[in-house]
Design an enzyme around this catalytic site. Structure first.
Site, PDB file in Angstrom:
ATOM      1  N   GLY A  71      -1.799   3.084   1.413  1.00  0.00           N
ATOM      2  CA  GLY A  71      -0.792   2.601   0.481  1.00  0.00           C
ATOM      3  C   GLY A  71      -0.309   1.240   0.950  1.00  0.00           C
ATOM      4  O   GLY A  71      -0.334   0.950   2.149  1.00  0.00           O
ATOM      5  N   GLN A  76       5.371  -5.693   1.789  1.00  0.00           N
ATOM      6  CA  GLN A  76       4.552  -5.722   3.014  1.00  0.00           C
ATOM      7  C   GLN A  76       3.609  -6.917   3.067  1.00  0.00           C
ATOM      8  O   GLN A  76       2.989  -7.172   4.094  1.00  0.00           O
ATOM      9  CB  GLN A  76       3.733  -4.434   3.134  1.00  0.00           C
ATOM     10  CG  GLN A  76       4.585  -3.201   3.367  1.00  0.00           C
ATOM     11  CD  GLN A  76       3.715  -1.989   3.552  1.00  0.00           C
ATOM     12  OE1 GLN A  76       3.244  -1.406   2.582  1.00  0.00           O
ATOM     13  NE2 GLN A  76       3.468  -1.615   4.795  1.00  0.00           N
ATOM     14  N   CYS A 118       2.975   3.497   9.243  1.00  0.00           N
ATOM     15  CA  CYS A 118       3.180   2.424   8.274  1.00  0.00           C
ATOM     16  C   CYS A 118       2.433   1.187   8.758  1.00  0.00           C
ATOM     17  O   CYS A 118       2.510   0.850   9.945  1.00  0.00           O
ATOM     18  CB  CYS A 118       4.673   2.124   8.158  1.00  0.00           C
ATOM     19  SG  CYS A 118       5.052   0.772   7.031  1.00  0.00           S
ATOM     20  N   LEU A 119       1.742   0.502   7.864  1.00  0.00           N
ATOM     21  CA  LEU A 119       0.997  -0.706   8.246  1.00  0.00           C
ATOM     22  C   LEU A 119       1.932  -1.770   8.831  1.00  0.00           C
ATOM     23  O   LEU A 119       1.506  -2.608   9.610  1.00  0.00           O
ATOM     24  CB  LEU A 119       0.259  -1.283   7.037  1.00  0.00           C
ATOM     25  CG  LEU A 119      -0.916  -0.466   6.492  1.00  0.00           C
ATOM     26  CD1 LEU A 119      -1.474  -1.127   5.236  1.00  0.00           C
ATOM     27  CD2 LEU A 119      -2.004  -0.264   7.531  1.00  0.00           C
ATOM     28  N   HIS A 160       6.666   7.204   0.280  1.00  0.00           N
ATOM     29  CA  HIS A 160       6.672   6.136   1.288  1.00  0.00           C
ATOM     30  C   HIS A 160       6.663   4.767   0.608  1.00  0.00           C
ATOM     31  O   HIS A 160       7.421   3.863   0.984  1.00  0.00           O
ATOM     32  CB  HIS A 160       5.445   6.311   2.202  1.00  0.00           C
ATOM     33  CG  HIS A 160       5.336   5.315   3.309  1.00  0.00           C
ATOM     34  ND1 HIS A 160       5.540   5.647   4.636  1.00  0.00           N
ATOM     35  CD2 HIS A 160       5.034   3.996   3.297  1.00  0.00           C
ATOM     36  CE1 HIS A 160       5.380   4.568   5.382  1.00  0.00           C
ATOM     37  NE2 HIS A 160       5.064   3.542   4.600  1.00  0.00           N
ATOM     38  N   GLU A 161       5.809   4.611  -0.423  1.00  0.00           N
ATOM     39  CA  GLU A 161       5.708   3.303  -1.102  1.00  0.00           C
ATOM     40  C   GLU A 161       6.956   3.013  -1.929  1.00  0.00           C
ATOM     41  O   GLU A 161       7.432   1.872  -1.959  1.00  0.00           O
ATOM     42  CB  GLU A 161       4.444   3.236  -1.976  1.00  0.00           C
ATOM     43  CG  GLU A 161       3.128   3.386  -1.203  1.00  0.00           C
ATOM     44  CD  GLU A 161       3.045   2.552   0.072  1.00  0.00           C
ATOM     45  OE1 GLU A 161       3.514   1.405   0.073  1.00  0.00           O
ATOM     46  OE2 GLU A 161       2.520   3.064   1.076  1.00  0.00           O
ATOM     47  N   HIS A 164       9.518   1.729   0.252  1.00  0.00           N
ATOM     48  CA  HIS A 164       9.311   0.308   0.554  1.00  0.00           C
ATOM     49  C   HIS A 164       9.928  -0.577  -0.539  1.00  0.00           C
ATOM     50  O   HIS A 164      10.529  -1.607  -0.243  1.00  0.00           O
ATOM     51  CB  HIS A 164       7.814  -0.026   0.621  1.00  0.00           C
ATOM     52  CG  HIS A 164       7.220   0.114   1.991  1.00  0.00           C
ATOM     53  ND1 HIS A 164       7.702  -0.570   3.080  1.00  0.00           N
ATOM     54  CD2 HIS A 164       6.164   0.838   2.437  1.00  0.00           C
ATOM     55  CE1 HIS A 164       6.963  -0.258   4.145  1.00  0.00           C
ATOM     56  NE2 HIS A 164       6.027   0.599   3.784  1.00  0.00           N
TER      57      HIS A 164
HETATM   58 ZN   LIG Z   1       4.716   1.576   4.959  1.00  0.00          ZN
END
Ligand SMILES: [Zn+2]
Length: 195
Positions: A71, A76, A118-119, A160-161, A164
Site C-alpha cells: 500500500g 508518503q 510502513c514504508l 493503514h492507508e 495516512h
Molecule cells: Zn504506511
C-alpha cells in the site's frame, strides 16, 4: 530509499512483471520517511480526476512495487492528497490493484491484532489492532464511486492507508512504551545520519 537495484534483481523483475503499456515510463518516487511533517497532516480531497491524476496513480503503483509495499498513500511521496493505492498481491495479480481516492470507512467489524509495518518507517514493526472486515467507499482514478469490502490483510491495508490520508501513522496505535522506543531509535538513527 537506497537504490537496491542489482542486475539479478532487474532481470528477475523483467521476467515476472506483466507487460505494461508502451508509454509506461513510470516515475519512481522516493518514499518520505517518518519525521517529515507531511506524514502527520491530513491530505486535501481529490477534486480533479484527469489524465494527470491517472498518471500519478500509475506512478504510485510503480513506486509501491519498487519499494516492495502492499500500500502507498500520496503523503508518503510528498503529496498531501487523499489518494492511495493498494495491492496485497504485491503486483502478482493486476486485478488486485485498488485505487482509493477520497476513501472513507463506512463499516467495520471484528478485531485482529497483527504485526504491521510502513514504508515510511522502515525496519520497525509493531502489533496493531485493526478490524477484521471493513467496507469502504471511495472513488477510482476516473472519479467513479465504488464500495469495497476487505478482510484481514486487505482490511488492514485499507485502514493503514486511510490513516495516512488523515496524517496518522501506525506508531500511534502502539502502546506508549513500544511507540516511544521506536521514536527514540529513529531519533538516534537520524542523529547518525542513517535515517
Ligand atoms: Zn504506511
Amino acid at each position: 530509499m537506497p537504490d537496491k537495484s542489482t542486475r539479478s534483481e532487474s532481470a528477475k523483475a523483467a521476467a515476472t512483471e506483466t507487460p505494461q503499456a508502451p508509454s509506461a515510463a513510470r516515475k519512481i518516487y522516493p518514499i518520505v520517511k517518518y519525521g517529515d511533517p507531511i506524514l502527520e497532516k491530513p491530505g486535501a480531497p481529490i477534486k480533479k480526476f484527469d489524465a494527470e491524476l491517472e498518471q500519478l496513480v500509475e506512478d504510485m503503483f510503480a513506486s509501491m512495487y519498487a519499494a516492495q509495499g502492499v500500500g502507498l498513500a500520496a503523503p508518503q511521496i510528498g503529496l498531501s492528497l487523499r489518494i492511495a493505492v493498494v495491492d496485497v498481491t504485491a503486483g502478482k495479480n493486476p486485478e488486485a490493484r485498488i485505487v482509493l481516492a477520497n476513501p472513507e470507512i463506512i463499516h467495520a467489524e471484528g478485531e485482529v491484532r497483527e504485526e504491521e509495518g510502513c514504508l515510511s518507517i522502515p525496519g520497525f514493526r509493531g502489533y496493531v489492532l485493526r478490524p477484521q472486515f471493513v467496507t469502504i467507499k471511495a472513488q477510482n482514478a476516473k472519479g467513479e464511486a465504488f464500495e469495497i469490502r476487505g478482510e484481514n490483510l486487505l482490511a488492514r491495508a485499507f485502514c493503514h492507508e486511510i490513516d495516512h490520508l488523515n496524517g496518522i501513522l501506525f506508531l500511534e496505535h502502539l502502546g506508549m512504551l513500544k511507540r516511544d522506543l521506536i521514536k527514540r531509535k529513529i531519533k538516534k538513527l537520524r542523529k547518525q545520519g542513517e535515517w
